[in-house]
Design a protein around this motif. Structure first.
Motif, PDB file in Angstrom:
ATOM      1  N   PHE A  59      17.775 -56.562 -12.361  1.00 25.24           N
ATOM      2  CA  PHE A  59      17.995 -55.216 -12.881  1.00 25.24           C
ATOM      3  C   PHE A  59      19.340 -54.645 -12.422  1.00 25.24           C
ATOM      4  N   GLU A  60      20.076 -54.070 -13.379  1.00 19.38           N
ATOM      5  CA  GLU A  60      21.381 -53.471 -13.094  1.00 19.38           C
ATOM      6  C   GLU A  60      21.210 -51.962 -12.897  1.00 19.38           C
ATOM      7  N   ILE A  61      21.277 -51.526 -11.648  1.00 16.39           N
ATOM      8  CA  ILE A  61      21.084 -50.105 -11.339  1.00 16.39           C
ATOM      9  C   ILE A  61      22.140 -49.247 -12.023  1.00 16.39           C
ATOM     10  N   ALA A  62      23.354 -49.782 -12.108  1.00 13.76           N
ATOM     11  CA  ALA A  62      24.456 -49.010 -12.714  1.00 13.76           C
ATOM     12  C   ALA A  62      24.168 -48.668 -14.167  1.00 13.76           C
ATOM     13  N   GLU A  63      23.486 -49.567 -14.877  1.00 15.74           N
ATOM     14  CA  GLU A  63      23.164 -49.322 -16.292  1.00 15.74           C
ATOM     15  C   GLU A  63      22.140 -48.204 -16.416  1.00 15.74           C
ATOM     16  N   TYR A  64      21.179 -48.196 -15.506  1.00 18.85           N
ATOM     17  CA  TYR A  64      20.174 -47.138 -15.551  1.00 18.85           C
ATOM     18  C   TYR A  64      20.798 -45.780 -15.203  1.00 18.85           C
ATOM     19  N   LYS A  65      21.753 -45.815 -14.308  1.00 16.32           N
ATOM     20  CA  LYS A  65      22.417 -44.569 -13.885  1.00 16.32           C
ATOM     21  C   LYS A  65      23.060 -43.878 -15.090  1.00 16.32           C
ATOM     22  N   LYS A  66      23.551 -44.674 -16.054  1.00 13.23           N
ATOM     23  CA  LYS A  66      24.226 -44.111 -17.232  1.00 13.23           C
ATOM     24  C   LYS A  66      23.276 -43.308 -18.120  1.00 13.23           C
ATOM     25  N   VAL A  67      21.990 -43.670 -18.105  1.00  9.56           N
ATOM     26  CA  VAL A  67      21.043 -43.020 -19.028  1.00  9.56           C
ATOM     27  C   VAL A  67      20.069 -42.093 -18.300  1.00  9.56           C
ATOM     28  N   SER A  68      20.149 -42.026 -16.991  1.00 16.81           N
ATOM     29  CA  SER A  68      19.236 -41.164 -16.237  1.00 16.81           C
ATOM     30  C   SER A  68      19.671 -39.706 -16.343  1.00 16.81           C
ATOM     31  N   SER A  69      18.690 -38.822 -16.178  1.00 13.97           N
ATOM     32  CA  SER A  69      18.969 -37.384 -16.293  1.00 13.97           C
ATOM     33  C   SER A  69      19.506 -36.816 -14.979  1.00 13.97           C
ATOM     34  N   GLU A  70      20.119 -35.643 -15.084  1.00 12.02           N
ATOM     35  CA  GLU A  70      20.633 -34.980 -13.896  1.00 12.02           C
ATOM     36  C   GLU A  70      19.502 -34.599 -12.946  1.00 12.02           C
ATOM     37  N   ASN A  71      18.370 -34.266 -13.525  1.00 14.23           N
ATOM     38  CA  ASN A  71      17.226 -33.892 -12.689  1.00 14.23           C
ATOM     39  C   ASN A  71      16.722 -35.098 -11.887  1.00 14.23           C
ATOM     40  N   GLU A  72      16.722 -36.292 -12.514  1.00 13.50           N
ATOM     41  CA  GLU A  72      16.313 -37.505 -11.800  1.00 13.50           C
ATOM     42  C   GLU A  72      17.262 -37.785 -10.644  1.00 13.50           C
ATOM     43  N   LYS A  73      18.561 -37.630 -10.913  1.00 11.26           N
ATOM     44  CA  LYS A  73      19.552 -37.861  -9.862  1.00 11.26           C
ATOM     45  C   LYS A  73      19.365 -36.868  -8.707  1.00 11.26           C
ATOM     46  N   LYS A  74      19.059 -35.634  -9.068  1.00 15.82           N
ATOM     47  CA  LYS A  74      18.861 -34.590  -8.048  1.00 15.82           C
ATOM     48  C   LYS A  74      17.652 -34.926  -7.171  1.00 15.82           C
TER      49      LYS A  74
END
Length: 464
Positions: free
Chosen positions: A373-388
């Protein structure tokens, strides 16, 4: 009771179907059970390969590989129907000699015309050749004729089927079917009876789509003065929609199940129980299956092939395989490529995911998703709330020294409560980062396997 001799007689005109292998299995089980009392009982494999245009070696190999994979062992050499054609022709001519058959010169067009005229009169007559049998000139012909069987126009034909019970039909329902075509080649109906007789078959066990053939073949045995074998016609497999099982329902070719990582023992277990009134236990050893099996346990009506039930049984067998053996299988047959430093991790993942996988292919996908799994690819489509949320969780968990299962679960619960969020708001993105999927094993199990260093590292890769 006495010795039982059966046969499985597929045509190599397509890959072996799951329904076909069930027929082979039932023949095999009946013989194996009978061998305990009558060791000279036999189960033969006969390849009905007279259709040269459609028969292919790859289909023949599919039949052999499928039987071997499921450990359905036949006795002696493989019989091939094409090697007996001269004998089939000889028997057709013998039937002519003893008046059990007759010569016919009717064309297909003539027979079709008679059929249409009969239908217009409201008649559905099966015997359309009415004149050739009694015409001495036709019976003296040396060429340009086919050979048809003689069947009494009046009277009945009765078969005592081991599964379907006693069935009686009027002979008016039977046609004077062709035994030898005008080109001199034997038909299936003749060849199968001659081969069964020459092989000493005592029990013909096959799908109930052949039940009508049994009444016709009965008259071949009768006209030749041969003992009629016992018949047992197995109900067909249906899909979950109540229609005959086909590719639209999912995998139906035997080797497809093998390639998907189903286990041979699970397939045998499921098929032996399929359409049966016995064996309530979900998992049975082969010896138990053989001991319990009998014709009376097979229900008369069709049953529906249940992929969910097969998956359940297969998962039980899958969990009995040790992790090292599964790793070897994944590497050798499912193209799992791993670095040496990941072997310990993969073994832990196998132990974790095999409890949640229906077959080895599914297990393989889960593990590949985890390690590739490529974490960087998921980071591109994740929401700001998930990142928070994940950033807050990173801070919350980073200084935790107690990495036990209980403590991890407690921290997860406390974090969710303190931040007044649903558990899924944390669990789904966190599980995605750690495993490559939003659904799967519990977070505490995953975090224990990854240990603190790798867990923190994966979250950090997502955040930076």
């Amino acid at each position: 009771m006495s010795k039982i001799i059966t046969r499985f007689a597929p045509s190599p005109t397509g890959y072996l179907h799951i329904g076909g292998i069930r027929t082979a299995l039932i023949n095999h089980l009946i013989v194996e059970k009978n061998k305990t009392e009558f060791p000279d009982s036999k189960f033969f494999l006969r390849i009905e390969d007279t259709d040269k245009k459609r028969s292919k070696d790859e289909y023949f190999q599919s039949i052999v590989k499928s039987l071997k994979w499921l450990n359905i062992q036949w006795d002696g050499n493989i019989y091939k129907q094409s090697e007996n054609i001269n004998k089939h022709i000889e028997i057709a001519n013998e039937l002519l000699r003893i008046k059990g058959a007759y010569k016919c010169i009717c064309t297909t067009e003539e027979l079709e015309e008679r059929r249409k005229k009969n239908l217009l009169k409201g008649l559905s007559l099966k015997k359309l050749c009415n004149n050739c049998e009694g015409d001495p000139n036709i019976q003296k012909l040396e060429k340009d004729f086919c050979i048809r069987i003689k069947i009494e126009k009046s009277n009945f034909t009765e078969i005592d089927d081991k599964i379907q019970g006693k069935i009686k039909i009027s002979n008016d329902e039977l046609d004077n079917f062709i035994l030898l075509r005008k080109d001199g080649t034997p038909t299936y109906m003749l060849s199968v009876v001659v081969d069964d007789y020459l092989m000493g078959i005592t029990h013909i066990i096959r799908g109930d789509d052949h039940l009508n053939n049994a009444f016709r073949q009965f008259h071949l045995y009768k006209n030749l003065g041969w003992i009629v074998p016992k018949f047992a016609h197995i109900p067909l497999m249906f899909g979950d929609d109540g229609k005959k099982l086909s590719k639209r329902h999912g995998s139906i070719e035997v080797l497809d199940f093998k390639n998907k990582g189903y286990l041979s023992e699970a397939i045998v277990n499921y098929l032996a129980k399929f359409g049966s009134s016995n064996d309530k236990d979900e998992v049975l050893q082969k010896k138990q299956i053989i001991y319990n099996f009998n014709f009376n346990s097979i229900v008369k009506s069709p049953s529906r092939f249940d992929y969910n039930k097969l998956n359940f049984i297969n998962s039980l067998y899958l969990n009995e395989i040790n992790d090292e053996d599964l790793l070897r299988e994944l590497k050798e047959n499912f193209n799992l490529k791993i670095k040496n430093n990941l072997v310990d991790l993969i073994l832990k993942l196998i132990n974790l995911y095999k409890k949640r996988s229906h077959n080895i292919e599914e297990l393989n996908k889960n593990i590949k998703s985890f390690i590739n799994f490529e974490i960087a690819e998921y980071k591109k489509v994740s929401s700001e709330n998930e990142k928070k949320i994940l950033n807050q969780f990173f801070i919350y968990i980073n200084n935790e020294n107690d990495w036990s299962k209980d403590k991890i679960e407690k921290n997860l619960k406390e974090f969710v409560n303190q931040n007044n969020i649903k558990f899924s708001h944390l669990a789904e993105p966190l599980r995605m980062i750690l495993t490559g999927s939003k659904k799967g094993p519990s977070l505490s199990e995953i975090m224990i396997i990854l240990e603190k260093k790798e867990t923190i590292s994966k979250i950090n890769k997502f955040l930076i």
